[in-house]
Scaffold this motif. Sequence first.
Motif, mmCIF file in Angstrom:
data_model
loop_
_atom_site.group_PDB
_atom_site.id
_atom_site.type_symbol
_atom_site.label_atom_id
_atom_site.label_comp_id
_atom_site.label_asym_id
_atom_site.label_seq_id
_atom_site.Cartn_x
_atom_site.Cartn_y
_atom_site.Cartn_z
ATOM 1 N N THR A 8 3.737 1.673 46.584
ATOM 2 C CA THR A 8 3.369 1.022 46.471
ATOM 3 C C THR A 8 4.058 -0.641 46.151
ATOM 4 O O THR A 8 5.389 -0.591 46.376
ATOM 5 N N THR A 31 -1.015 -0.496 47.473
ATOM 6 C CA THR A 31 -1.122 -1.110 46.602
ATOM 7 C C THR A 31 -0.704 -2.289 46.728
ATOM 8 O O THR A 31 1.191 -1.453 46.558
ATOM 9 N N TYR A 33 0.858 -5.307 43.880
ATOM 10 C CA TYR A 33 0.794 -6.237 42.536
ATOM 11 C C TYR A 33 1.931 -7.416 43.021
ATOM 12 O O TYR A 33 2.906 -7.822 43.902
ATOM 13 N N SER A 48 -9.915 -3.980 45.525
ATOM 14 C CA SER A 48 -9.551 -2.986 44.561
ATOM 15 C C SER A 48 -7.716 -2.475 44.671
ATOM 16 O O SER A 48 -7.412 -1.443 43.679
ATOM 17 N N LYS A 49 -7.129 -3.137 45.705
ATOM 18 C CA LYS A 49 -5.626 -2.272 46.030
ATOM 19 C C LYS A 49 -5.465 -3.907 45.368
ATOM 20 O O LYS A 49 -3.803 -3.636 45.496
ATOM 21 N N THR A 50 -4.852 -4.466 44.562
ATOM 22 C CA THR A 50 -4.054 -6.134 44.804
ATOM 23 C C THR A 50 -4.557 -5.777 42.958
ATOM 24 O O THR A 50 -5.994 -6.459 42.541
ATOM 25 N N HIS A 51 -3.543 -6.597 42.058
ATOM 26 C CA HIS A 51 -3.561 -6.316 40.654
ATOM 27 C C HIS A 51 -2.273 -7.571 40.711
ATOM 28 O O HIS A 51 -1.508 -7.425 40.643
#
Length: 300
Positions: A8, A31, A33, A48-51
């Motif tokens: 990640t 993914t 962050y 969906s892969k960014t937070h």
Amino acid sequence: MTYSNTTTLGFIGLGSMGLPMASNMLKSELTMYLYDLEPARYASLQGSKTHQCDSPKDVANKADIIFTCLPSLEAAHFVALDPSKGIIQGSNVQSIVNLGTTGSQYAKEVSKALMERNIHFLDSPISGGPAGAANATLAVMCSGHKATYDFLCQKVYPHMSEKQFYVGDDAGMAQVMKLVNNINLFMQLAGTLESLTLGEKAGLNPSQMIEVINASSGLSRSSQVFIPNNILSGKFNFGASNAILKKDLDLWISEVENYKTPSQVGGATRSIFDEAIKEHGLEADLTTIYSTLKRIASIK
């Protein structure tokens, strides 16, 4: 240390350079962050892969490899080493990748502090400006943790960079390389613009002078790209402020003093940029140096 397709990423600093780079990195399908002081900057990175995270430490609790792209030494130091919110306090992070121009002393200090927590450091300053960040044509100069560099060359750098250079194992070597590049650019830009004032005062057309220079022995990237596109166009929009310029010039002179190398030409360049900063302020685009040179030459 082993990285894989489940590794990640983290990204801290979604400014004018960071946002397009983070967007291109997402093409790796890893993914990611994210953290920035301005939440509005996350808007174009939804998926969906960014937070979104609440602090650098929060990113470091979730991401294996964290990229930082920050506007000042103070911000870079805080993000990396703050005892309550810094990356160094994270439970998951394995490596930090510094994309900014911070000088070799910062790289050495941060690398040493991180290694005490078993966190690796890869210096990775970039060159190419906002256009390079947007078009994924940046040059990346790296030194430090080789395993992290090798993984990024396979999975991430191809999505953001045209060329990658590994310049050595020691922290700070890539920073010196970046400052060598930057002072070269600043000397070319200031010198070429100064030469134009002579021709313009003698009655020559600036755009035609640039055409002649670019067809002759005086050409450079400044004469080929920056001067026609960002200065003679009237836009004055290189995309870097005088504040960024001053930071880089101050870091360059620190390296010169450390290594005791000549600085006469670079020093003269720094002097004329200082004059432009006094006239136009730190927030102005660095290309406003041309207006200062024309004023000194009494050209309206």
